[in-house]
Design a protein around this motif. Structure first.
Motif, mmCIF file in Angstrom:
data_model
loop_
_atom_site.group_PDB
_atom_site.id
_atom_site.type_symbol
_atom_site.label_atom_id
_atom_site.label_comp_id
_atom_site.label_asym_id
_atom_site.label_seq_id
_atom_site.Cartn_x
_atom_site.Cartn_y
_atom_site.Cartn_z
ATOM 1 N N CYS A 88 0.894 -1.339 0.035
ATOM 2 C CA CYS A 88 0.080 -0.032 0.314
ATOM 3 C C CYS A 88 0.837 1.176 -0.133
ATOM 4 O O CYS A 88 1.630 1.568 1.116
ATOM 5 N N ALA A 89 1.036 1.963 -1.006
ATOM 6 C CA ALA A 89 2.091 2.767 -1.512
ATOM 7 C C ALA A 89 1.545 4.334 -1.431
ATOM 8 O O ALA A 89 0.207 4.530 -1.628
ATOM 9 N N PRO A 90 2.286 5.290 -1.374
ATOM 10 C CA PRO A 90 1.813 6.649 -1.873
ATOM 11 C C PRO A 90 1.233 6.874 -3.147
ATOM 12 O O PRO A 90 1.620 6.186 -4.047
ATOM 13 N N ALA A 91 0.074 7.340 -3.214
ATOM 14 C CA ALA A 91 -0.807 7.591 -4.398
ATOM 15 C C ALA A 91 0.468 7.923 -5.583
ATOM 16 O O ALA A 91 0.008 7.417 -6.608
ATOM 17 N N LEU A 92 1.142 8.834 -5.353
ATOM 18 C CA LEU A 92 1.893 9.438 -6.419
ATOM 19 C C LEU A 92 2.778 8.332 -7.307
ATOM 20 O O LEU A 92 2.905 8.366 -8.484
ATOM 21 N N PHE A 93 2.812 7.231 -6.438
ATOM 22 C CA PHE A 93 4.036 6.186 -7.116
ATOM 23 C C PHE A 93 3.021 4.726 -7.648
ATOM 24 O O PHE A 93 3.849 3.909 -7.970
ATOM 25 N N LEU A 94 1.909 5.115 -7.440
ATOM 26 C CA LEU A 94 1.109 3.590 -7.512
ATOM 27 C C LEU A 94 1.467 3.267 -8.922
ATOM 28 O O LEU A 94 1.610 1.811 -9.187
ATOM 29 N N GLU A 95 1.339 3.832 -10.116
ATOM 30 C CA GLU A 95 1.377 3.345 -11.410
ATOM 31 C C GLU A 95 3.014 2.862 -11.799
ATOM 32 O O GLU A 95 3.112 1.802 -12.266
ATOM 33 N N SER A 96 3.803 3.422 -11.285
ATOM 34 C CA SER A 96 5.302 3.021 -11.588
ATOM 35 C C SER A 96 5.660 2.046 -10.881
ATOM 36 O O SER A 96 6.220 1.236 -11.239
ATOM 37 N N LEU A 97 4.776 1.886 -9.663
ATOM 38 C CA LEU A 97 5.299 0.777 -8.657
ATOM 39 C C LEU A 97 4.457 -0.574 -9.432
ATOM 40 O O LEU A 97 4.966 -1.695 -9.149
ATOM 41 N N ALA A 98 3.408 -0.229 -9.788
ATOM 42 C CA ALA A 98 2.598 -1.385 -10.544
ATOM 43 C C ALA A 98 3.438 -2.030 -11.558
ATOM 44 O O ALA A 98 3.430 -3.237 -11.946
ATOM 45 N N ASN A 156 4.969 -10.735 -11.471
ATOM 46 C CA ASN A 156 4.802 -11.833 -10.482
ATOM 47 C C ASN A 156 3.445 -11.783 -10.015
ATOM 48 O O ASN A 156 3.000 -10.666 -9.314
ATOM 49 N N SER A 157 2.479 -12.528 -10.132
ATOM 50 C CA SER A 157 1.099 -12.667 -9.860
ATOM 51 C C SER A 157 1.102 -12.742 -8.329
ATOM 52 O O SER A 157 -0.046 -12.544 -7.992
ATOM 53 N N LYS A 158 1.750 -12.801 -7.510
ATOM 54 C CA LYS A 158 1.840 -12.922 -6.251
ATOM 55 C C LYS A 158 1.741 -11.510 -5.493
ATOM 56 O O LYS A 158 1.317 -11.365 -4.186
ATOM 57 N N ILE A 159 2.130 -10.514 -6.085
ATOM 58 C CA ILE A 159 2.226 -9.336 -5.403
ATOM 59 C C ILE A 159 1.579 -8.262 -6.194
ATOM 60 O O ILE A 159 1.518 -8.344 -7.535
ATOM 61 N N SER A 160 0.868 -7.188 -5.824
ATOM 62 C CA SER A 160 0.304 -6.070 -6.401
ATOM 63 C C SER A 160 0.430 -4.856 -5.574
ATOM 64 O O SER A 160 0.729 -4.946 -4.171
ATOM 65 N N ILE A 161 0.140 -3.869 -5.886
ATOM 66 C CA ILE A 161 0.128 -2.492 -5.538
ATOM 67 C C ILE A 161 -1.280 -1.880 -5.114
ATOM 68 O O ILE A 161 -2.013 -2.093 -5.959
ATOM 69 N N ALA A 162 -1.342 -1.426 -4.036
ATOM 70 C CA ALA A 162 -2.773 -0.911 -3.584
ATOM 71 C C ALA A 162 -2.426 0.516 -2.859
ATOM 72 O O ALA A 162 -1.471 1.034 -2.634
ATOM 73 N N SER A 163 -3.710 1.157 -2.943
ATOM 74 C CA SER A 163 -3.653 2.636 -2.625
ATOM 75 C C SER A 163 -3.692 2.588 -0.975
ATOM 76 O O SER A 163 -4.424 1.370 -0.302
ATOM 77 N N GLN A 164 -3.520 3.746 -0.325
ATOM 78 C CA GLN A 164 -3.886 4.088 1.067
ATOM 79 C C GLN A 164 -5.223 4.532 1.433
ATOM 80 O O GLN A 164 -5.666 4.693 2.647
ATOM 81 N N ASN A 165 -5.894 5.063 0.365
ATOM 82 C CA ASN A 165 -6.832 5.742 0.684
ATOM 83 C C ASN A 165 -7.932 5.925 -0.616
ATOM 84 O O ASN A 165 -7.216 5.754 -1.776
ATOM 85 N N ALA A 166 -8.876 6.279 -0.646
ATOM 86 C CA ALA A 166 -9.614 6.795 -1.729
ATOM 87 C C ALA A 166 -10.698 7.844 -1.394
ATOM 88 O O ALA A 166 -11.057 7.941 -0.120
ATOM 89 N N ALA A 167 -10.994 8.626 -2.226
ATOM 90 C CA ALA A 167 -11.980 9.797 -1.824
ATOM 91 C C ALA A 167 -13.409 9.234 -1.422
ATOM 92 O O ALA A 167 -13.847 8.412 -1.888
ATOM 93 N N ALA A 168 -14.033 10.301 -0.755
ATOM 94 C CA ALA A 168 -15.402 10.061 -0.465
ATOM 95 C C ALA A 168 -16.256 10.364 -1.593
ATOM 96 O O ALA A 168 -17.742 10.770 -1.332
ATOM 97 N N TRP A 169 -15.951 10.676 -2.702
ATOM 98 C CA TRP A 169 -16.783 11.381 -3.707
ATOM 99 C C TRP A 169 -16.229 11.001 -5.104
ATOM 100 O O TRP A 169 -15.145 10.490 -5.025
#
Ligand code: PEP
Length: 253
Positions: free
Chosen positions: A43-53, A59-72
């Motif tokens: 669960c990484a900072p939003a700014l890095f999600l795409e490059s980390l993915a 490797n299908s065992k690992i994936s990148i997740a967000s730490q939060n999402a908006a309420a809108w």
């Protein structure tokens, strides 16, 4: 059979280059012998999600997740990132309701209910965090509080949507403090949560929900915590910032 999930929560740490280096080291270090039921999440900072993915792809065992999402869903919410935007970037999982979001950013059960709905609508799997502060544990009302967090934010869901959730129990007094719930304290709360879900949605559905423990989990205590029958993984802050330490936890899964 429910999944075991070992999730690192990097919080607001690491530069872009350091994040890619850490994700790559973890990706490459996941043992080939890892059970097919085990999943690793970062669960990484939003700014890095795409490059980390892109760094962990292949490797299908690992994936990148967000730490939060908006309420809108979308619109004039400067600085926010919606579940739909996460989905459009290929992100499939987000933490919701981490205790730091609740205490520092005022997220209430009501706000989290909306966030959970929007995440599910966008096809994002929520890892819903719950847990009690120290004074509530000392007063002995921790089950009441955690039960109400779950009921208020999640029990409006139909069974199909509820079955998509992951729950993370994180006693606030154990997050970032070096204090860990004992394996028995974790097991007791996880069993309480599973029974609560079973009472509402039935035993079969409850048995399929992964309930993670978070709160100063590290290589030295992971195996005892993860050996508990209702502890289906960990949400790990500090110890997820060091590849070797985090990989030792993955090996316990
Ligand atoms: C967390 O951030 O969710 C967490 C459990 O942190 P730590 O492992 O550092 O206690």
């Amino acid at each position: 059979m429910r999944k075991t999930i070992i999730a690192g929560n990097w919080k607001m740490n690491l530069s872009s280059a350091a994040a890619i280096e850490l994700a790559t080291a973890i990706r490459n270090g996941i043992p080939g012998s890892i059970s097919p039921q085990t999943e690793v999440l970062l669960c990484a900072p939003a700014l890095f999600l795409e490059s980390l993915a892109a760094s962990v792809a292949g490797n299908s065992k690992i994936s990148i997740a967000s730490q939060n999402a908006a309420a809108w869903k979308e619109g004039a919410y400067t600085g926010e990132i919606s579940a739909f935007q996460l989905a459009s970037s290929g992100i499939k999982t987000t933490l919701l309701g981490h205790s730091e979001r609740r205490s520092l950013f005022g997220e209430t059960d009501e706000v989290l209910k909306t966030k959970v709905d929007l995440a599910l609508e966008a096809g994002i799997r929520p890892v819903f965090c719950c847990g009690e502060p120290k004074e509530v544990r000392e007063a002995g009302t921790h089950e009441d509080l955690v039960g109400s967090q779950i009921q208020n934010a999640l029990f409006h869901l139909n069974a199909e949507n509820f079955s998509k959730l992951v729950i993370a129990y994180e006693p606030v007094w154990a997050i970032g403090t070096g204090l860990t719930a004992s394996a028995q304290q974790a097991q007791d709360m996880h069993a309480f949560i599973r029974n609560l879900i079973a009472d509402k949605y039935g035993k079969e559905l409850a048995d399929g929900i992964s309930i993670l423990y978070g709160g100063s989990m590290k290589a030295s205590n992971a195996s005892e915590l993860l050996s508990m029958p209702d502890v289906d993984g960990g949400l790990i802050g500090g110890a997820s910032l060091v590849a070797d330490e985090f990989l030792k936890i993955v090996e316990c899964a």
